[in-house]
Design a protein around this motif. Structure first.
Motif, PDB file in Angstrom:
ATOM      1  N   PHE A   1     -13.480   8.843  -2.485  1.00  0.00           N
ATOM      2  CA  PHE A   1     -12.250   8.512  -3.072  1.00  0.00           C
ATOM      3  C   PHE A   1     -11.491   7.084  -2.865  1.00  0.00           C
ATOM      4  O   PHE A   1     -12.094   5.983  -2.403  1.00  0.00           O
ATOM      5  CB  PHE A   1     -11.552   8.786  -1.386  1.00  0.00           C
ATOM      6  CG  PHE A   1      -9.425   8.963  -1.268  1.00  0.00           C
ATOM      7  CD1 PHE A   1      -8.931  10.392  -1.938  1.00  0.00           C
ATOM      8  CD2 PHE A   1      -8.794   8.430  -0.702  1.00  0.00           C
ATOM      9  CE1 PHE A   1      -7.787  10.464  -2.285  1.00  0.00           C
ATOM     10  CE2 PHE A   1      -7.560   8.051  -0.869  1.00  0.00           C
ATOM     11  CZ  PHE A   1      -6.609   9.265  -1.704  1.00  0.00           C
ATOM     12  N   HIS A   2     -11.031   6.642  -3.650  1.00  0.00           N
ATOM     13  CA  HIS A   2     -10.158   5.306  -3.730  1.00  0.00           C
ATOM     14  C   HIS A   2      -8.939   4.819  -3.372  1.00  0.00           C
ATOM     15  O   HIS A   2      -7.699   5.431  -4.052  1.00  0.00           O
ATOM     16  CB  HIS A   2     -10.977   5.118  -5.448  1.00  0.00           C
ATOM     17  CG  HIS A   2     -10.671   3.444  -5.425  1.00  0.00           C
ATOM     18  ND1 HIS A   2     -11.313   3.111  -7.111  1.00  0.00           N
ATOM     19  CD2 HIS A   2     -10.309   2.424  -5.078  1.00  0.00           C
ATOM     20  CE1 HIS A   2     -11.305   1.677  -6.907  1.00  0.00           C
ATOM     21  NE2 HIS A   2     -10.766   1.555  -5.569  1.00  0.00           N
ATOM     22  N   ILE A   3      -9.252   4.426  -2.646  1.00  0.00           N
ATOM     23  CA  ILE A   3      -7.512   3.593  -2.340  1.00  0.00           C
ATOM     24  C   ILE A   3      -7.064   1.805  -2.972  1.00  0.00           C
ATOM     25  O   ILE A   3      -8.115   1.270  -2.410  1.00  0.00           O
ATOM     26  CB  ILE A   3      -7.439   3.425  -0.852  1.00  0.00           C
ATOM     27  CG1 ILE A   3      -7.642   5.315   0.361  1.00  0.00           C
ATOM     28  CG2 ILE A   3      -6.190   2.523  -0.603  1.00  0.00           C
ATOM     29  CD1 ILE A   3      -7.138   5.020   1.722  1.00  0.00           C
ATOM     30  N   ALA A   4      -6.167   2.065  -3.648  1.00  0.00           N
ATOM     31  CA  ALA A   4      -6.067   0.464  -4.255  1.00  0.00           C
ATOM     32  C   ALA A   4      -4.462   0.343  -3.555  1.00  0.00           C
ATOM     33  O   ALA A   4      -3.758   0.994  -2.583  1.00  0.00           O
ATOM     34  CB  ALA A   4      -5.715   0.823  -5.673  1.00  0.00           C
TER      35      ALA A   4
ATOM     36  N   ARG B   1      -9.674   3.138 -11.011  1.00  0.00           N
ATOM     37  CA  ARG B   1      -8.597   4.327 -10.697  1.00  0.00           C
ATOM     38  C   ARG B   1      -8.314   4.737  -9.525  1.00  0.00           C
ATOM     39  O   ARG B   1      -8.946   4.997  -8.571  1.00  0.00           O
ATOM     40  CB  ARG B   1      -8.261   4.545 -12.293  1.00  0.00           C
ATOM     41  CG  ARG B   1      -8.286   4.099 -13.663  1.00  0.00           C
ATOM     42  CD  ARG B   1      -7.722   5.482 -14.117  1.00  0.00           C
ATOM     43  NE  ARG B   1      -8.773   6.723 -14.065  1.00  0.00           N
ATOM     44  CZ  ARG B   1      -8.294   8.750 -15.201  1.00  0.00           C
ATOM     45  NH1 ARG B   1      -7.074   8.480 -15.147  1.00  0.00           N
ATOM     46  NH2 ARG B   1      -9.252   9.261 -14.802  1.00  0.00           N
ATOM     47  N   ALA B   2      -7.010   4.750  -8.771  1.00  0.00           N
ATOM     48  CA  ALA B   2      -6.561   4.909  -7.328  1.00  0.00           C
ATOM     49  C   ALA B   2      -6.914   6.296  -7.104  1.00  0.00           C
ATOM     50  O   ALA B   2      -5.911   6.783  -8.205  1.00  0.00           O
ATOM     51  CB  ALA B   2      -5.878   4.164  -6.696  1.00  0.00           C
ATOM     52  N   ASP B   3      -6.949   6.494  -5.838  1.00  0.00           N
ATOM     53  CA  ASP B   3      -6.799   7.950  -5.744  1.00  0.00           C
ATOM     54  C   ASP B   3      -5.496   7.629  -5.048  1.00  0.00           C
ATOM     55  O   ASP B   3      -4.052   8.780  -4.909  1.00  0.00           O
ATOM     56  CB  ASP B   3      -7.547   9.069  -4.995  1.00  0.00           C
ATOM     57  CG  ASP B   3      -9.078   9.199  -5.142  1.00  0.00           C
ATOM     58  OD1 ASP B   3      -9.300  10.030  -6.298  1.00  0.00           O
ATOM     59  OD2 ASP B   3      -9.587   8.136  -5.557  1.00  0.00           O
ATOM     60  N   ALA B   4      -5.367   7.045  -4.621  1.00  0.00           N
ATOM     61  CA  ALA B   4      -3.830   6.398  -4.183  1.00  0.00           C
ATOM     62  C   ALA B   4      -3.514   5.731  -3.403  1.00  0.00           C
ATOM     63  O   ALA B   4      -4.268   4.763  -3.284  1.00  0.00           O
ATOM     64  CB  ALA B   4      -4.488   7.254  -1.726  1.00  0.00           C
ATOM     65  N   TRP B   5      -2.427   4.481  -3.180  1.00  0.00           N
ATOM     66  CA  TRP B   5      -1.539   3.512  -3.914  1.00  0.00           C
ATOM     67  C   TRP B   5      -0.850   3.463  -2.096  1.00  0.00           C
ATOM     68  O   TRP B   5       0.256   4.008  -2.218  1.00  0.00           O
ATOM     69  CB  TRP B   5      -0.861   3.348  -4.839  1.00  0.00           C
ATOM     70  CG  TRP B   5      -2.061   2.789  -6.193  1.00  0.00           C
ATOM     71  CD1 TRP B   5      -2.341   3.483  -7.013  1.00  0.00           C
ATOM     72  CD2 TRP B   5      -2.297   1.352  -6.634  1.00  0.00           C
ATOM     73  NE1 TRP B   5      -3.245   3.357  -8.003  1.00  0.00           N
ATOM     74  CE2 TRP B   5      -2.750   2.041  -7.660  1.00  0.00           C
ATOM     75  CE3 TRP B   5      -1.651   0.891  -6.282  1.00  0.00           C
ATOM     76  CZ2 TRP B   5      -3.859   0.700  -8.326  1.00  0.00           C
ATOM     77  CZ3 TRP B   5      -2.453  -0.569  -6.487  1.00  0.00           C
ATOM     78  CH2 TRP B   5      -3.475  -0.798  -7.934  1.00  0.00           C
ATOM     79  N   PHE B   6      -0.849   2.101  -1.824  1.00  0.00           N
ATOM     80  CA  PHE B   6      -0.734   1.309  -0.402  1.00  0.00           C
ATOM     81  C   PHE B   6       1.112   0.418  -1.001  1.00  0.00           C
ATOM     82  O   PHE B   6      -0.653  -0.794  -1.511  1.00  0.00           O
ATOM     83  CB  PHE B   6      -1.150   0.794   0.490  1.00  0.00           C
ATOM     84  CG  PHE B   6      -2.587   1.515   1.101  1.00  0.00           C
ATOM     85  CD1 PHE B   6      -2.054   3.342   0.804  1.00  0.00           C
ATOM     86  CD2 PHE B   6      -2.962   1.561   2.066  1.00  0.00           C
ATOM     87  CE1 PHE B   6      -3.236   4.209   1.564  1.00  0.00           C
ATOM     88  CE2 PHE B   6      -3.351   2.486   2.747  1.00  0.00           C
ATOM     89  CZ  PHE B   6      -4.162   3.452   2.255  1.00  0.00           C
TER      90      PHE B   6
END
Length: 226
Positions: free
Chosen positions: A58-61, A152-157
């Motif tokens: 999982f990748h957060i950006a 590429r992210a799964d979720a962005w903050f």
């Protein structure tokens, strides 16, 4: 303020009640004056349906690393979820905070003190690699650095300063870059419910909607890539 000289690329800070850093450049606090950790959990974790969506790889950006509080909260949730492998976390920050100031700001939240202590020796480095964390801090103007990012992210903050004070970080072109660097069915969340931000996200290809905000903020924004 930190006793160290201020680097031109570091933010100039004042401190409210001795514990909440406020950017002199943007005249905006780095986190909620009510409870920054609770705000992070409500807006950025729950706003992206985390930790329920956590899975291997999982990748957060993030736009706006600030004090690193969002990272601490995400890593705590990751560890509590017990996911195998490292959490990938890429954050874009134009004005990195000095290590001493980050440590001071994080000390206001004893709930994440163990993780804060673990990461404290690494602040100032662009990359941190632990068994359960791969962190990449991309320094510079996100309008220049994000379009050239290959991830590429799964979720962005989306955690820039308030749109009225930091409009560059909410511009339509940057929201399109966020969309282009989001995986299919990926999500984004932000504390702001400003109409022009939702429109920019919608025009970029997200389904962006208002949700109840944290504390005194009536609304926030959640978005999913369609």
């Amino acid at each position: 303020m930190s006793g160290q000289p201020t680097c031109p690329h570091e933010p100039e800070l004042t401190w409210r009640e001795g514990k909440t850093p406020v950017s002199a450049r943007f005249d905006d606090p780095y986190f909620s004056l009510e409870n920054g950790l609770e705000e992070t959990e409500h807006v950025f974790l729950a706003g992206n349906d985390l930790p329920a969506r956590f899975c291997k790889g999982f990748h957060i950006a993030e736009l706006g690393f600030g004090t690193g509080l969002n990272l601490l909260a995400a890593l705590r949730a990751w560890r509590q979820r017990g996911v195998t492998g490292p959490l990938r976390f890429t954050t874009f920050e134009a004005f990195p905070m000095a290590a001493d100031d980050m440590i001071r700001a994080q000390s206001a939240f004893p709930e994440v003190s163990e993780i804060a202590t673990e990461l404290a020796p690494f602040w100032g480095e662009a990359r941190i690699t632990l068994p359960d964390l791969w962190l990449n801090i991309v320094q510079g103007d996100a309008r220049e650095t994000l379009p050239t990012w290959t991830g590429r992210a799964d979720a962005w903050f989306l955690d820039g300063f308030a749109p009225a004070k930091n409009p560059e970080l909410w511009a339509p072109d940057l929201m399109r870059a966020v969309h282009d660097h989001t995986k299919p069915d990926g999500t984004a969340a932000t504390y702001t419910a400003a109409g022009h931000v939702r429109r920019a996200l919608s025009d970029a290809g997200f389904d962006a909607v208002r949700h109840p905000g944290y504390g005194r903020k009536r609304h926030m924004t959640k978005a999913i890539k369609t």
